[in-house]
Design an enzyme around this catalytic site. Structure first.
Site, PDB file in Angstrom:
ATOM      1  CG  ASP A 352      -1.680  -1.198   1.505  1.00  0.00           C
ATOM      2  OD1 ASP A 352      -1.311  -2.253   0.980  1.00  0.00           O
ATOM      3  OD2 ASP A 352      -2.673  -1.140   2.254  1.00  0.00           O
ATOM      4  CD  GLU A 481      -5.134  -9.962  -0.635  1.00  0.00           C
ATOM      5  OE1 GLU A 481      -6.094  -9.900   0.154  1.00  0.00           O
ATOM      6  OE2 GLU A 481      -3.987  -9.578  -0.351  1.00  0.00           O
TER       7      GLU A 481
HETATM    8  C1  BGC Z   1      -5.747  -5.987   0.330  1.00  0.00           C
HETATM    9  C2  BGC Z   1      -4.261  -5.827   0.111  1.00  0.00           C
HETATM   10  C3  BGC Z   1      -3.742  -4.773   1.068  1.00  0.00           C
HETATM   11  C4  BGC Z   1      -4.125  -5.090   2.516  1.00  0.00           C
HETATM   12  C5  BGC Z   1      -3.740  -3.990   3.490  1.00  0.00           C
HETATM   13  C6  BGC Z   1      -6.017  -6.319   1.786  1.00  0.00           C
HETATM   14  O1  BGC Z   1      -7.403  -6.420   1.991  1.00  0.00           O
HETATM   15  O2  BGC Z   1      -6.254  -7.013  -0.487  1.00  0.00           O
HETATM   16  O3  BGC Z   1      -4.009  -5.419  -1.226  1.00  0.00           O
HETATM   17  O4  BGC Z   1      -2.351  -4.703   0.953  1.00  0.00           O
HETATM   18  O5  BGC Z   1      -5.530  -5.262   2.602  1.00  0.00           O
HETATM   19  O6  BGC Z   1      -4.379  -2.787   3.159  1.00  0.00           O
END
Ligand code: BGC
Length: 765
Positions: A352, A481
């Site tokens: 992020d 994801e």
């Molecule tokens: C997201 C990731 C992110 C993480 C922390 C997750 O829900 O899929 O891309 O890095 O949250 O924000």
């Protein structure tokens, strides 16, 4: 949607006490200054539900991993953000009865965050029969003296005479809500208490993080007693008689120092010196300094929206929280997804930071701040190399998905081992820094080392397929994801190939610009011509999935079109959010997308794709995306703005702008979504205003959401302090100070002289 907080340009106010939503209100009214911060907890006792949380940047605890089924390569520890000594505690007793808002009759309660000045104020009236007491509590975490917080607690018995006892205390006996084995994480080290002064030093059970909290408290005209201390608890008690209508004021100044910044032996004296200096200045001076410093910060970073006060409050809340979390003086620190507002997600650093937050700091702060974000990853290169070799059997460096100190602390195989696109974001941040600032000095000093090791990782992770003469990357999880262990995630393949290409470009640049430094790097890193040739081969023969069914669309991964194709609009809303309603296998089998993935690539490498390509991919992917990551809507919003889908751009902007203020995801009680807050800023500046930087050209192509009259934002670019204002009729770019600067607006070059502005007619889409 029930709205708990009043809409206002600069303030976020909870009106009335909401015991059931107290955790939400505590998250929203969090304060911080980059060094430390806390949830909007009460100073006085409160016996209803609350989540006490005070956190110090970089001080963490490696909690032993807890997983159902252990897999090789899982990290043994998960770094936890650590709730530290309760520093705000101030017990108040009125005529023998302790003040506890859960027990007294409370009227006119407000908890108000002033974002313009970085101050939290609570006011309320306590009723006891006909006896009325007014209370006002003000606190702030100084952004001038980062180790200092100050509290002023006023009690006014309006219509009766009261004996009031104030007990300011420090309590190191605290717990983490997020703890795998319900352990306490702190041990007592030392403490001391005398009249008007006390301190407590605690250390973590592992890693020996030492934190000393010191306080000076005072109540004018009161008798002060020293209360009996325990190992972790120190307190004074002030007793004062107050006539009807008079006000008793307690001041509490606290310093918080750690062995991150001081020698352990020096903590006590450092703490005392700091808090004495704060006490000498006094509350009003500290507050005046705080106000001035926040106003200056807004000069560089503010965004104003004309005609939509909700949107205005949303963007300011987000900017305010970015700067409460990270201020960029220290390359050992980073931006945790919850900042100082909660414990969930542990760790401090995700991709992020590079893929999102960096854009904001590049444009609103001096380049040193972004440099420090980059340097943080360079500091952790040794651990990233170890991670690649030891945990995943590869070469080069694999940066962790979640980290505090450079070691991986996340333990889901499909993320820890497979969500490797994060490495690309770290490489791309080096490009972004250089592209934005024009400062190429990072490349030779640190950049190439990181790029070479990441390239080595990609080169060892690809899979050459001889009969197709292509390189593939198998078994990965892309940004989405909701698909795991896929082959050839388009975005991952793209960013891997791009890293190899960019590493070569930086190598070539250094060859001309800093040949001696390059020679040194070639020798220390052992870069060979054969290696460079191999990288070029991989880059040119990288495979990208396609499907004839949708020839204009970049396929998110191999086999995506084999899934049953359903659109979100055709899904019964009762299934949403999917992550709370569906089993994991059902999510994985579906075509629903959690967050920007192909679109992430189109955004990251915007200049490599045409508007038509972006539109075709938006048309295909957006209807399949559930945006169940707060990182998602802003990327879609930016692409929507670029391809002329104004309504969509605005709708998606709104989702990120007020995510926490309106508790869209119903999880803000756990803390704010700090890293995705920058998304709303990106939607306005990169999206609506169309800001781009390419080969030393800064350009804009502003459009205006139809419900807004206009918007305006401040930014810094290569030493120029600019204000870009966009209305229905015209775009104005003003420069404060500076020298002549050439900017492209709707494709035309304009020059803005020092302290002047230029105006151009708005081009309608
Ligand atoms: C997201 C990731 C992110 C993480 C922390 C997750 O829900 O899929 O891309 O890095 O949250 O924000």
């Amino acid at each position: 949607m029930k709205r708990l907080f009043a809409v206002d340009e600069w303030k976020v106010t909870e009106e009335g006490l909401h015991p059931k939503e107290n955790r939400l209100a505590e998250s929203i009214t969090s304060l911080g200054n980059g060094h430390m911060g806390m949830r909007g907890n009460f100073e006085e006792d409160y016996s209803n539900d609350t989540h006490q949380g005070f956190y110090v940047a970089g001080v963490y605890y490696p909690d032993k991993t807890r997983v159902g089924w252990w897999k090789n390569g899982y990290p043994e520890y998960f770094a936890k953000v650590l709730n530290a000594t309760n520093v705000i505690g101030l017990r108040v007793v009125i005529n023998g009865t302790p003040v506890d808002l859960a027990k007294w009759e409370v009227r006119d309660f407000t908890r108000e965050l002033d974002m313009q000045r970085g101050v939290l104020t609570r006011t309320f009236t306590l009723m006891n029969g006909t006896e009325e007491t007014k209370v006002e509590v003000v606190r702030f975490f100084s952004i001038v003296d980062k180790e200092i917080l100050a509290i002023r607690y006023n009690v006014t018995p309006v219509n009766y005479e009261a004996k009031i006892e104030f007990t300011p205390y420090l309590d190191g006996d605290v717990v983490n809500e997020d703890s795998n084995y319900d352990e306490k994480f702190w041990l007592p080290v030392d403490r001391g208490v005398e009249e008007r002064f006390a301190f407590v030093t605690t250390k973590t059970k592992k890693l020996d993080w030492h934190v000393t909290a010191s306080m000076i408290a005072d109540v004018e005209g009161a008798r002060c007693e020293v209360l009996e201390a325990t190992d972790l608890f120190v307190a004074n008690k002030f007793t004062v008689n107050v006539a009807a209508g008079e006000t008793a004021t307690a001041y509490k100044y606290v310093s918080v120092v750690t062995n991150r910044d001081h020698e352990i032996e020096a903590l006590q004296s450092a703490g005392m010196t700091r808090v004495e200096a704060a006490f000498e200045k006094g509350f009003e001076t500290l507050l005046a300094e705080q106000t001035e410093a926040w106003l200056a910060r807004w000069e560089d970073a503010d965004v104003r929206i004309d005609g939509d006060i909700e949107a205005q409050q949303g963007i300011r809340f987000n900017i305010f929280n970015m700067y409460q979390t990270y201020t960029g003086e220290d390359s050992r620190l980073n931006i945790g997804p919850k900042g100082f507002t909660g414990e969930k997600y542990g760790g401090a650093t995700y991709w992020d930071t590079e893929a999102y937050c960096l854009h904001f700091y590049l444009a609103t702060a001096k380049p040193e701040v972004s440099w420090n974000l980059l340097k943080y990853r360079h500091n952790q290169l040794p651990q990233a190399k170890e991670n690649a070799v030891k945990n995943v059997g590869m070469e080069g460096a694999l940066y962790p998905m979640v980290t505090m100190n450079g070691e991986e602390c996340h333990n889901e195989w499909e993320i820890t081992h497979e969500e490797i696109h994060r490495n690309g974001a770290i490489a791309h941040a080096i490009f972004n820094y250089t592209n934005f600032t024009g400062d190429k000095s990072y490349l030779g000093q640190y950049g190439l080392e990181v790029l070479v090791e990441i390239s080595r990782y990609w080169a060892s992770r690809v899979n050459f397929v001889p009969h197709k003469d292509v390189y593939m990357i198998l078994g990965v999880t892309g940004p989405n994801e909701y698909d795991n262990n896929v082959n050839n995630n388009w975005y991952t393949n793209l960013i891997a190939a791009w890293t190899l290409e960019y590493t070569q470009e930086v190598y070539n640049y250094l060859k001309d610009a800093e040949p001696a430094r390059l020679e040194e790097l070639v020798s220390t890193l052992g870069i060979t011509d054969a290696e460079l040739a191999k990288w070029a081969d991989i880059q040119t023969k990288m495979y990208y999935p396609k499907d004839d069914l949708v020839p204009d669309v970049f396929m998110q991964q191999d086999g995506f079109m084999d899934k049953e194709q359903i659109l979100v609009k055709d899904l019964d809303p009762k299934h949403l959010p999917l992550n709370q309603n569906w089993s994991w296998d059902r999510i994985l089998r579906s075509n629903f997308i959690k967050q920007a993935d192909v679109l992430q690539g189109l955004y990251t490498f915007g200049d490599r794709f045409t508007v038509e390509q972006k539109r075709a991919n938006f048309d295909f992917y957006e209807p399949r995306t559930v945006h169940e990551s707060s990182l998602s809507p802003c990327v879609y919003s930016i692409i929507a703005a670029e391809v002329g889908y104004e309504d969509k751009a605005v709708e998606l902007y709104q989702r990120s702008a007020r995510l926490d203020l309106d508790n869209y995801n119903n999880d803000t009680e756990d803390g704010l979504h700090i890293t995705s807050m920058v998304g709303s800023w990106m939607s306005i500046v990169h999206g609506f205003a169309g800001m781009r930087i390419q080969e030393d050209n800064l350009s804009f192509s502003p459009m205006i959401p139809k419900d807004w009259n206009g918007y305006s934002f401040n930014m810094l670019w290569r030493g120029h302090h600019l204000t870009v204002t966009s209305s229905r009729e015209q775009v104005t770019i003003k420069q404060t100070g500076g020298t002549d600067v050439t900017i492209h607006v709707y494709g035309n070059a304009v020059t803005v002289p020092a302290n002047e502005s230029i105006t151009i007619e708005t081009v309608k889409a």
